[in-house]
Design an enzyme around this catalytic site. Structure first.
Site, PDB file in Angstrom:
ATOM      1  N   PRO A  26      -0.845   4.951  -0.984  1.00  0.00           N
ATOM      2  CG  PRO A  26      -0.565   3.506  -2.790  1.00  0.00           C
ATOM      3  CD  PRO A  26      -0.468   3.581  -1.304  1.00  0.00           C
ATOM      4  CG  MET A  27      -4.947   7.546  -0.423  1.00  0.00           C
ATOM      5  SD  MET A  27      -5.809   8.202   1.020  1.00  0.00           S
ATOM      6  CE  MET A  27      -4.458   8.853   1.968  1.00  0.00           C
ATOM      7  CB  CYS A 130      -8.287   0.820  -9.433  1.00  0.00           C
ATOM      8  SG  CYS A 130      -9.460   2.091  -9.890  1.00  0.00           S
ATOM      9  N   GLY A 256      -4.418   4.858   4.991  1.00  0.00           N
ATOM     10  CA  GLY A 256      -4.961   5.722   3.950  1.00  0.00           C
ATOM     11  C   GLY A 256      -5.854   6.815   4.516  1.00  0.00           C
TER      12      GLY A 256
HETATM   13  C1  LIG Z   1      -8.979   9.340  -2.375  1.00  0.00           C
HETATM   14  C2  LIG Z   1      -8.361   7.968  -2.488  1.00  0.00           C
HETATM   15  C3  LIG Z   1      -7.472   7.705  -3.504  1.00  0.00           C
HETATM   16  C4  LIG Z   1      -6.876   6.443  -3.606  1.00  0.00           C
HETATM   17  N1  LIG Z   1      -5.947   6.225  -4.572  1.00  0.00           N
HETATM   18  C5  LIG Z   1      -5.254   5.054  -4.575  1.00  0.00           C
HETATM   19  C6  LIG Z   1      -4.168   4.851  -5.480  1.00  0.00           C
HETATM   20  O1  LIG Z   1      -3.810   5.721  -6.264  1.00  0.00           O
HETATM   21  N2  LIG Z   1      -3.538   3.651  -5.437  1.00  0.00           N
HETATM   22  C7  LIG Z   1      -3.910   2.652  -4.566  1.00  0.00           C
HETATM   23  O2  LIG Z   1      -3.304   1.576  -4.561  1.00  0.00           O
HETATM   24  N3  LIG Z   1      -4.930   2.836  -3.708  1.00  0.00           N
HETATM   25  C8  LIG Z   1      -5.574   3.998  -3.682  1.00  0.00           C
HETATM   26  N4  LIG Z   1      -6.559   4.197  -2.758  1.00  0.00           N
HETATM   27  C9  LIG Z   1      -6.840   3.139  -1.782  1.00  0.00           C
HETATM   28  C10 LIG Z   1      -5.991   3.340  -0.537  1.00  0.00           C
HETATM   29  O3  LIG Z   1      -4.615   3.273  -0.832  1.00  0.00           O
HETATM   30  C11 LIG Z   1      -6.336   2.292   0.531  1.00  0.00           C
HETATM   31  O4  LIG Z   1      -6.077   1.017   0.009  1.00  0.00           O
HETATM   32  C12 LIG Z   1      -7.786   2.348   0.956  1.00  0.00           C
HETATM   33  O5  LIG Z   1      -8.186   3.676   1.203  1.00  0.00           O
HETATM   34  C13 LIG Z   1      -8.018   1.500   2.219  1.00  0.00           C
HETATM   35  O6  LIG Z   1      -7.203   1.933   3.255  1.00  0.00           O
HETATM   36  P1  LIG Z   1      -7.788   2.891   4.440  1.00  0.00           P
HETATM   37  O7  LIG Z   1      -8.933   2.157   5.063  1.00  0.00           O
HETATM   38  O8  LIG Z   1      -6.625   3.078   5.361  1.00  0.00           O
HETATM   39  O9  LIG Z   1      -8.243   4.146   3.787  1.00  0.00           O
HETATM   40  C14 LIG Z   1      -7.202   5.424  -2.674  1.00  0.00           C
HETATM   41  C15 LIG Z   1      -8.125   5.706  -1.662  1.00  0.00           C
HETATM   42  C16 LIG Z   1      -8.693   6.957  -1.555  1.00  0.00           C
HETATM   43  C17 LIG Z   1      -9.651   7.206  -0.429  1.00  0.00           C
END
Ligand SMILES: Cc1cc2nc3c(=O)[nH]c(=O)nc-3n(C[C@H](O)[C@H](O)[C@H](O)COP(=O)(O)O)c2cc1C
Length: 400
Positions: A26-27, A130, A256
């Protein structure tokens, strides 16, 4: 880069069987219905666009799980107009995964009940990751699991109201290295009937800096063998996903930032898990431009306003163009377009024959390193007191 076959098995999230065991993270502001559609297309889960090999195993299965952006529970129960639009799923999305964020057990329970009663989703994920100061300052986000009893109450209300719907949680390791919460949170999740847990291998203090601690994912897997554990953090290519599963023993991965401006990563992931080495998609700039136009167009349809769609798309431009020879002026023009024709015009003026550049590999998106975690006064004194978090800890919507 070559991906290798794994011994991975399909991921089970309650009644849903997911193959490959890959979840779109989720992002906030990103994983809306249009982006999920693109990712699903590339995973072969919808439409014919994805250049994906036929799977060797016959699969019942959902081609990955594509989670909505975070929805705050209070806004949902109040039927906030924007929130009601955010929970929109394309008619072909199955299972429909909603991520909720809430700090008050009763409101979380009501939001979950509403989802069940109105058949709004097939899976609910709860966000406890968060790190944003505005949120942790009130005890929300990644500060919340420190208060074990509050976490337990939220999970109890969520699971208790979810009926047949599986409830999963997503969290970080803890507040900082001296205040880790993930093992306790995992145990509480099992005790409260949560279906699966996802761990982003960073503390709140780290934000997006440094590297994700995959050892912590392995420790969580050992600690809660009863339920699937999903690993998250720093999967930049399909090979990383396979490596994470091998290194940690986790049951699935959550991807993500790696797919920002690169939804075809899901084609690579399917290939890596299906036949162990479909290689890597290396689209030319012409192909990338095609995906950009489609993404912007889908956003316009979703918002029922082409201009708003193209404007919302602007944030994606740096990710799609990363590594390609696109001068700063052209990049600026792309990011200023306000119609599909304008976007198309600017793209057509570029060198479309460019090959996929090596510079496009590796980290993308947020990488800012940690700051001190801001907490409510006395928050760390007693992990077991009956904390309550004020509702305005739900006001920030920037996610995880
Ligand atoms: C732009 C952005 C928005 C995000 N929004 C959420 C969110 O709404 N809910 C959540 O659980 N994590 C959110 N995250 C965290 C990601 O889900 C993920 O845990 C984090 O980016 C690490 O994974 P990655 O290294 O694959 O990016 C967000 C990350 C980014 C970069």
């Amino acid at each position: 880069m070559t991906a290798h076959a794994t011994t991975a098995t399909p991921l089970r999230i309650g009644p849903h069987t997911v193959w490959p065991p890959v979840v779109l993270a989720p992002m906030a502001g990103i994983t809306n219905a249009p982006f999920r559609t693109l990712c699903r297309e590339f995973s072969g889960g919808k439409g014919q666009q994805a250049p994906v090999a036929e799977p060797r195993r016959r699969a019942p299965r959902h081609r990955g799980l594509f989670v909505s952006e975070m929805i705050t529970t209070r806004a949902l129960v109040e039927r906030n107009e924007k929130t009601m639009h955010l929970i929109h799923f394309d008619g072909t999305e199955k299972p429909r995964s909603i991520q909720l964020y809430g700090v008050d057990p009763v409101t979380v329970g009501k939001a979950v009940r509403m989802i069940v009663d109105e058949d709004l989703a097939d899976h609910i994920d709860l966000n406890f990751g968060c790190p944003v100061p505005k949120v942790t300052r009130k005890g929300g986000g990644s500060a919340l699991p420190y208060k074990r009893n509050l976490l337990r109450s939220i999970l109890r209300e969520a699971v208790g109201n979810a009926g047949e719907l599986p409830v999963t949680i997503k969290m970080r390791k803890g507040i900082d290295d001296d205040h880790l919460t993930y093992l306790d949170a995992g145990r509480i999740a099992v005790e409260e009937g949560v279906t699966a847990v996802a761990l982003h291998g960073r503390t709140a203090a780290q934000h997006y800096g440094g590297t994700a601690d995959w050892d912590a994912i392995a420790r969580l897997k050992e600690h809660v063998p009863e339920i699937p554990v999903l690993g998250n953090g720093d999967i930049w290519c399909a090979d990383d996903a396979v490596r994470m599963m091998r290194a940690t023993g986790c049951d699935g991965v959550v991807v993500g930032r790696g797919c920002l401006g690169r939804p075809w990563l899901f084609a690579d992931l399917v290939a890596a898990f299906d036949d162990g080495g479909g290689g890597q998609a290396r689209p030319t700039f012409k192909e990338v431009a095609g995906v950009m136009l489609r993404h912007a167009g889908l956003l316009g349809e979703w918002l029922d306003d082409e201009a708003r769609g193209v404007i919302d798309f602007r944030k994606h431009v740096p990710w799609y163009t990363k590594g390609f020879s696109v001068g700063s002026e052209a990049r600026r023009n792309l990011a200023m377009a306000s119609s599909l024709a304008e976007l198309d015009d600017h793209l057509s003026g570029l060198d479309l024959d460019q090959e996929w550049p090596e510079r496009a590999e590796g980290p993308r998106g947020r990488t800012a390193a940690g700051k001190r975690v801001v907490l409510p006064d006395g928050w760390l004194k007693d992990p077991y007191d009956c904390a309550a978090v004020s509702a305005d800890a739900e006001l920030d919507t920037s996610g995880g």
